[in-house]
Enzyme design. Structure first.
Site, PDB file in Angstrom:
ATOM      1  N   HIS A 169      26.672  -2.666  28.144  1.00  0.00           N
ATOM      2  CA  HIS A 169      26.057  -1.639  29.203  1.00  0.00           C
ATOM      3  C   HIS A 169      26.913  -0.310  29.529  1.00  0.00           C
ATOM      4  O   HIS A 169      26.405   0.609  30.243  1.00  0.00           O
ATOM      5  CB  HIS A 169      25.208  -2.674  30.169  1.00  0.00           C
ATOM      6  CG  HIS A 169      23.952  -3.670  29.901  1.00  0.00           C
ATOM      7  ND1 HIS A 169      22.721  -3.236  29.953  1.00  0.00           N
ATOM      8  CD2 HIS A 169      24.497  -4.598  29.592  1.00  0.00           C
ATOM      9  CE1 HIS A 169      21.933  -4.039  29.457  1.00  0.00           C
ATOM     10  NE2 HIS A 169      22.390  -5.436  30.295  1.00  0.00           N
ATOM     11  N   VAL A 186      19.741  -5.263  23.937  1.00  0.00           N
ATOM     12  CA  VAL A 186      18.602  -5.687  24.721  1.00  0.00           C
ATOM     13  C   VAL A 186      17.643  -4.834  24.975  1.00  0.00           C
ATOM     14  O   VAL A 186      16.129  -5.249  24.975  1.00  0.00           O
ATOM     15  CB  VAL A 186      18.934  -6.754  25.303  1.00  0.00           C
ATOM     16  CG1 VAL A 186      20.284  -7.619  25.171  1.00  0.00           C
ATOM     17  CG2 VAL A 186      19.156  -5.718  26.336  1.00  0.00           C
ATOM     18  N   ASP A 199      27.156  -8.937  31.330  1.00  0.00           N
ATOM     19  CA  ASP A 199      26.553  -9.441  30.690  1.00  0.00           C
ATOM     20  C   ASP A 199      25.837  -8.938  29.441  1.00  0.00           C
ATOM     21  O   ASP A 199      25.951  -7.730  29.369  1.00  0.00           O
ATOM     22  CB  ASP A 199      24.874  -9.462  31.516  1.00  0.00           C
ATOM     23  CG  ASP A 199      24.427  -7.640  32.259  1.00  0.00           C
ATOM     24  OD1 ASP A 199      25.394  -7.566  31.897  1.00  0.00           O
ATOM     25  OD2 ASP A 199      23.212  -7.957  32.158  1.00  0.00           O
ATOM     26  N   GLU A 200      24.939  -9.604  28.423  1.00  0.00           N
ATOM     27  CA  GLU A 200      24.069  -9.223  27.354  1.00  0.00           C
ATOM     28  C   GLU A 200      25.241  -8.259  25.990  1.00  0.00           C
ATOM     29  O   GLU A 200      24.794  -7.412  26.150  1.00  0.00           O
ATOM     30  CB  GLU A 200      23.052  -7.921  27.721  1.00  0.00           C
ATOM     31  CG  GLU A 200      22.115  -9.175  28.971  1.00  0.00           C
ATOM     32  CD  GLU A 200      21.182  -8.193  29.497  1.00  0.00           C
ATOM     33  OE1 GLU A 200      19.787  -8.850  29.729  1.00  0.00           O
ATOM     34  OE2 GLU A 200      21.068  -6.614  29.486  1.00  0.00           O
ATOM     35  N   VAL A 201      26.657  -8.458  25.689  1.00  0.00           N
ATOM     36  CA  VAL A 201      27.062  -8.047  24.790  1.00  0.00           C
ATOM     37  C   VAL A 201      26.875  -8.806  23.778  1.00  0.00           C
ATOM     38  O   VAL A 201      26.297  -9.493  23.794  1.00  0.00           O
ATOM     39  CB  VAL A 201      28.308  -8.349  25.258  1.00  0.00           C
ATOM     40  CG1 VAL A 201      29.606  -8.379  23.167  1.00  0.00           C
ATOM     41  CG2 VAL A 201      29.216  -8.306  26.563  1.00  0.00           C
TER      42      VAL A 201
END
Length: 612
Positions: free
Chosen positions: A305, A335, A375-377
């Protein structure tokens, strides 16, 4: 003739209150105000007076631990309200600001309030014109900054003697006293027939929050929110006794924060030159929040992000600070578009991170909590970047998932040390988002439970990982998307149908979501020492400030939403008076005819009338 659920009978209308027993999953008495024609037989009261005095909690929100409210009111004018502070010099400036806010909120009870000068009616009686309201505040503590250890409890006692009402507030510190002022505001209403304010003649309230962390996340990266919009959000949080504004300032979409040591971050990352938060804006908001009993927790989401704002490294001799920035097809590397992750192979990235952390620590000072994101690596992003794969191989690392988890863990702990160094060597509790790094078989290897709190975001209420982390003695902040994501239930901005977290989470779903119940179901215990609190999230892919103004964490009630419905609907009306564009819950008719708009349920016999 009784007029129930019907029209207003001109000036002859009055309202009474009936104590009804409603059959609920757990039997609870409900107190409802019901319209009746004033035929002169019964002594009736106005709608607002009924709501103030009916039932043990009137229209207090959130529900206090204990309360005893008198059935009568006295009229007064806001010009006759004054403060008697019994506090330390350190706390006095904060209290004076909070009292000004309190008086401003009182004036906004008037339906024609405008620009700080309400047109008070000429119909008041001589007694209301001279009736005084003294607010006596007793605080012994010198605490002026909120922490996870702050005792936010308070006592509030109201007593009326002749033409004077005294509201006595007793609290261990300013923050408890501020909450008491909010409660006191909710014991005041506008007298529809007299054009005055009225306050309950007597009251006794004791309250303390069930959770230390009662948060709201606002994402200002996907869409920019003005300082004024954030102020309105903080005002609304204060009215609900939320105490943590989690500011998700940056993301891969934009970097709207101006940093004096790194002006290129905003130059490359802001949507426009006017959509930037300058240091004076941040300091202003930190103080604005503090006087309203709120801490601001900044988040620099990493190592994923990140993207727009980080592109300047190569042209300034620092190499690529981030990789996969705006890379396509985005589905392979993140994502949601646009993509971007920090370049673990570039040591200059840590140099830049240290500068960012140092400025964040300064403008948000004093920092009580810091959110590291996490989050969301997307491992494919790193594993398809030649610079990173070459660096991994040169350092004797394989290119499988476990090797990348190891490097992600190294990054997290480096980031924690960098922030501590940037914060004058003062270590604060870090927050990380639940991710593939915090799953049960990895978390203890990478996440130090004494240094980090894990926020359960993008996790379902029933996800077993919650229980697994609690059994491993991690501290958690509950933010399950199927209850506390406020942006769910709209169209999919990436395609057809509804967005990923649909359906819409109604206020009833939000209210009934108990962190302690989740813990009990999964572990057999409420784990109250490990559940730090909870947080609702307002992600902004499909929200901007035009739609922003849309209890559980204070009271942690043991009943479902139904006993709270009438208080919640009144609280919405209260927020609108204060200038918050809160979403409509029901038609006005339902507000004036309490309980009549609920799906039919058997009722117990009427027990008594709540009459003055």
């Amino acid at each position: 003739m009784i007029q129930r659920c019907n029209e207003i009978m001109a000036t002859t209308l009055a309202v009474t209150s009936l104590l009804l027993g409603v059959l609920l999953p757990s039997p609870v008495a409900a107190f409802l105000c019901i319209k009746e024609v004033n035929n002169g037989i019964a002594v009736l009261v106005t709608l607002n007076q009924c709501k103030l005095t009916c039932g043990p909690f009137g229209v207090l929100w959130p529900q206090p631990q204990t309360a005893k409210l008198g059935a009568d009111v006295v009229e007064f004018l806001p010009t006759n309200v004054f403060l008697t502070p019994l506090i330390t010099d350190e706390v006095l400036p904060l209290l004076l600001e909070a009292f000004d806010i309190f008086k401003g909120n009182l004036e906004k009870h008037h339906p024609h309030y405008s620009s700080g000068s309400a047109p008070w009616s000429s119909h008041w009686s001589p007694s209301s014109a001279i009736h005084g309201v003294e607010v006596k505040v007793q605080v012994q503590g010198v605490e002026t900054f909120l922490t996870l250890h702050t005792n936010e409890s308070y006592e509030l006692h109201i007593h009326t003697d002749g033409d004077k009402t005294t509201a006595t507030i007793i609290a261990p510190n300013f923050f408890g006293a501020r909450h008491a002022l909010e409660t006191l505001t909710q014991l005041v209403e506008y007298h529809e027939n007299r054009g005055t304010l009225m306050i309950v003649r007597t009251a006794s309230v004791y309250d303390v929050p069930a959770f230390k962390y009662r948060g709201l996340l606002l994402d200002t990266s996907r869409n920019f929110f003005s300082v004024a919009a954030i102020e309105r959000t903080l005002d609304t949080m204060a009215a609900n006794k939320l105490n943590t504004f989690h500011w998700h300032i940056t993301d891969s979409h934009s970097f709207p924060l101006y940093l004096e040591s790194l002006p290129n971050m905003a130059f490359y990352g802001a949507y426009t030159p006017s959509q930037i938060y300058h240091p004076h804006d941040v300091r202003h908001l930190v103080q604005y929040a503090r006087v309203r009993g709120i801490r601001i927790v900044p988040e620099l989401d990493a190592p994923a992000h990140v993207g727009n704002g980080w592109q300047w490294g190569e042209t300034h001799g620092l190499g690529k600070l981030a990789v996969c920035v705006n890379k396509e097809p985005w589905e392979s590397y993140c994502v949601e578009p646009p993509c971007g992750q920090l370049n673990l192979a570039n040591p200059n990235m840590y140099t830049v991170m240290a500068k960012i952390y140092k400025e964040l620590a300064q403008v948000f000072s004093p920092v009580d909590l810091f959110h590291f994101g996490g989050d969301e690596v997307n491992l494919n992003c790193w594993n398809t970047t030649e610079e990173i794969t070459s660096w991994m191989t040169a350092n004797n690392n394989s290119l499988d998932a476990d090797a990348y988890y190891d490097q992600w863990g190294v990054f997290l702990n480096k980031a924690q040390k960098l922030f501590t160094e940037s914060n004058n060597a003062v270590e604060v509790a870090g927050i990380v988002t639940a991710s593939s790094l915090t799953v049960a078989d990895r978390v203890e290897q990478y996440v130090n439970k004494s240094q980090f709190i894990i926020q359960m975001r993008v996790i379902r209420t029933t996800d077993p990982i919650i229980g697994e982390l609690l059994r491993k003695n991690y501290r958690l902040i509950i933010s399950n998307y199927d209850a506390w994501y406020l942006d769910c239930g709209v169209g999919d901005w990436l395609g057809e149908g509804n967005n990923w977290c649909s359906p819409y989470n109604s206020w009833q779903t939000v209210y009934d979501h108990s962190p302690h119940d989740i813990a009990t179901r999964q572990t057999g215990s409420s784990r109250s020492d490990q559940i730090v609190g909870g947080e609702a999230a307002m992600w902004s892919e499909q929200v901007d400030e035009s739609g922003l103004d849309a209890k559980r964490l204070w009271t942690n009630p043991r009943t479902n939403w139904q006993p709270a419905e009438t208080r919640f609907i009144h609280h919405r009306q209260r927020l609108v008076k204060r200038g918050v564009q809160a979403e409509r819950i029901q038609p006005e008719w339902c507000y004036q005819n309490e309980g009549a708009c609920r799906r039919q349920q058997p009722l117990l016999p009427v027990l008594e009338k709540c009459l003055p």
